[in-house]
Each structure stands twice: as C-alpha cells, then as structure tokens.
Scaffold this motif. Structure first.
Motif: not given
Length: 304
Positions: A196-201, A261-263, A269-272
């Motif tokens: 779900d790519l709930e991560a950073t960095g 928040h989720y949207i 994430t999609r933009d990245l």
C-alpha cells in the motif's frame, strides 16, 4: 521407518495438508486466468533481457562481419560467425509488504490475502514461461527470502511461505527492502512490488530499482479506509504502531477528514511514482483485479 504422510502435503512439496489445500484451491481458482489471460500478456510484456550465444556456423554472404569468430576461423581456415538467440529465461521477484497496514480489512479480504492471490497469478504465469520466481516478504525488516528458482514445486513453496506468514504490528521500511533486493538481484529482473506504500523516504531507492530492473508496483487499497462507516465512538488503531485514538465516526466531519487524508495520501503516492516513471496499478480489495491488470498490461505492451 515409515514416513508420516499425515503431517505433510504431496511428496516433495513439504507443504502441510491444510496449507496445501488452500494453495490448491487458489491454483484452481486462478488457473483459467493464468492460462487464458495472464500467461500471454506476461510473455508479451516481459521479453528476454538480452541475447545469448547459440552456436557457430560457416560465414555466408550477407552476414555481419562483426559476428566473425576469429579463433574458430583461424583453426578452420575459413570464416565462421557466432550465432546468438534471444535470451528467454528471466527472473520474477515478488516483493510483498507484510507490515501492519497490510493486515487491514473492512468487509472485504484483507490487503495481505489479496496480495497472496496476485502473487499466485504472477508466479504461475512466470513458470508457464519457464522463468524463475523469487520471494521477498518485508516489513521494517526482511521477514522471509526465497531465492529465485523454477518449477511448480518451487512456486508451491513460495505460496506456502505467504500463507504461513503471521501478522504483526510492524512498520514499513520500504527503502531498506528495496535496497536489499537491489543488492540481491545481479541481473535485470522483473520486480513486482505489492504494497500500500504507506511509507516515506524511499524515493531514491525506488528510482535506482526502477533503472536497473523492470519494476511494477501494485498499490493495494481498502474502501473502508476511504469510506469509514458511521458507527459512532470507535477506537481507531494504527496497525503499524499499535497506537489507538478514540474518534466519533457518527460525525460526518470526522469521516470527511479521514477520507480527505487518504485521498491526499494516495494522490501524493501516485504523483511520486509518475514523477519517477514507475509503472503502477491501483487495486481495491473489493474489486476484481483481472480487468485492471489486463488493461494495464495491454497499454504497457504497446509502449515496448
């Protein structure tokens, strides 16, 4: 000494009967999808990674002189050329996120179970193409690694590990997992990152992985995160940290805040991924993945 067949699956699989039954059910359920749809799309999307030496033969008029094998030609007293053919054998690496957020599910299958079925379809498609399949299960650490190998028995082992993996409230360290796989894979491979790519960095790590390998990210979503039910006072728990917060889901403003928040998070994430030119498909657990993946593969196939 007599072997105890009550505690193992079919000979050679090393799979407990209960798990083997789940795997067989999954294999039967996905067989038509693999045979009629995915195997062909898989083959056309993921071509060989290069050329490999096949043989030498005598030079014929019109052959490329750059292909002349000078050692053989000197021994034979006449020119011979090297013949190459497309290298078909490939490696499919499944990177499966098993952090706390993947064990979330509202009234639909949890994201991790959805990931198992996606993995099965991809793995069975790969072995139909005689490719190797590997598995990396990760959270904030490498939970399980199975090096790439060929064959149905090996895929059964991969699925056994996925079914047997136990949930935990561990956070996601995506950069660590990506860097690990980057070091592991010595040659260009197909990498499916299911998360779900709930991560950073992880920007730099995923950019490097995408440049070295054929990377596709399958983004798993649960509609319950976007549309929380109006069920009144509820303790919401962060599945990756275990922390809880009391919220009033009967309040439309609270539900709107959660949804926004989720949207916003999903859009970021999609933009990245788009910025990094990483192919991705967003899949909701309440929806059939077949049409979305087929559409993606066909569009992707036209680009290559």
């Amino acid at each position: 000494m007599v072997a105890d067949h009550q505690n193992s699956g079919p000979a050679g699989t090393g799979v407990p009967p209960a798990v083997y039954k789940k795997i067989r059910q999954l294999e039967i359920r996905t067989r038509g999808i693999v045979t009629n749809l995915f195997a062909g799309e898989y083959r056309s999307n993921f071509k060989g990674s290069g050329m490999e030496f096949s043989e030498v033969r005598e030079y014929q008029f019109g052959d490329d002189i750059r292909s002349i094998d000078w050692n053989v030609s000197a021994r034979q007293g006449k020119p011979f050329i090297k013949v190459f053919q497309e290298e078909r054998e490939q490696t499919l690496m499944l990177m499966i996120d098993a952090s706390g957020s993947l064990w979330f599910g509202s009234k639909y299958p949890i994201k991790y179970d959805y990931a198992i079925e996606l993995s099965a379809v991809l793995a069975f498609s790969a072995i139909k193409n005689n490719d190797k399949v590997g598995l990396c299960i990760f959270s904030d650490r490498i939970e399980r690694l199975i090096p790439p190998r060929k064959g149905r028995t090996h895929v059964l082992r991969v699925l056994r590990e996925l079914f047997a993996h136990q949930p935990s409230e561990r956070p996601t360290n995506l950069a660590m997992a990506i860097d690990y796989v980057n070091r592991l894979l010595r040659r260009r491979s197909i990498v499916f990152l299911i998360s779900d790519l709930e991560a950073t960095g992880f920007d730099k790590s995923i950019r490097i992985l995408n440049s070295k390998h054929d990377l596709i990210t399958l983004l798993l979503r649960d509609m319950g995160e976007l549309v929380p039910p109006p069920i009144g006072l509820t303790h919401l728990r962060d599945p990756e940290t275990g922390t809880t917060q009391l919220v009033d889901l009967s309040s439309e403003k609270v539900r709107d805040r959660i949804r926004e928040h989720y949207i916003r998070q999903h859009a970021d994430t999609r933009d990245l991924l788009k910025k990094l030119q990483v192919d991705s498909v967003e899949l909701f657990t309440n929806q059939d993945y077949v049409d979305k993946l087929m559409t993606f593969f066909r569009k992707r196939g036209k680009r290559y």
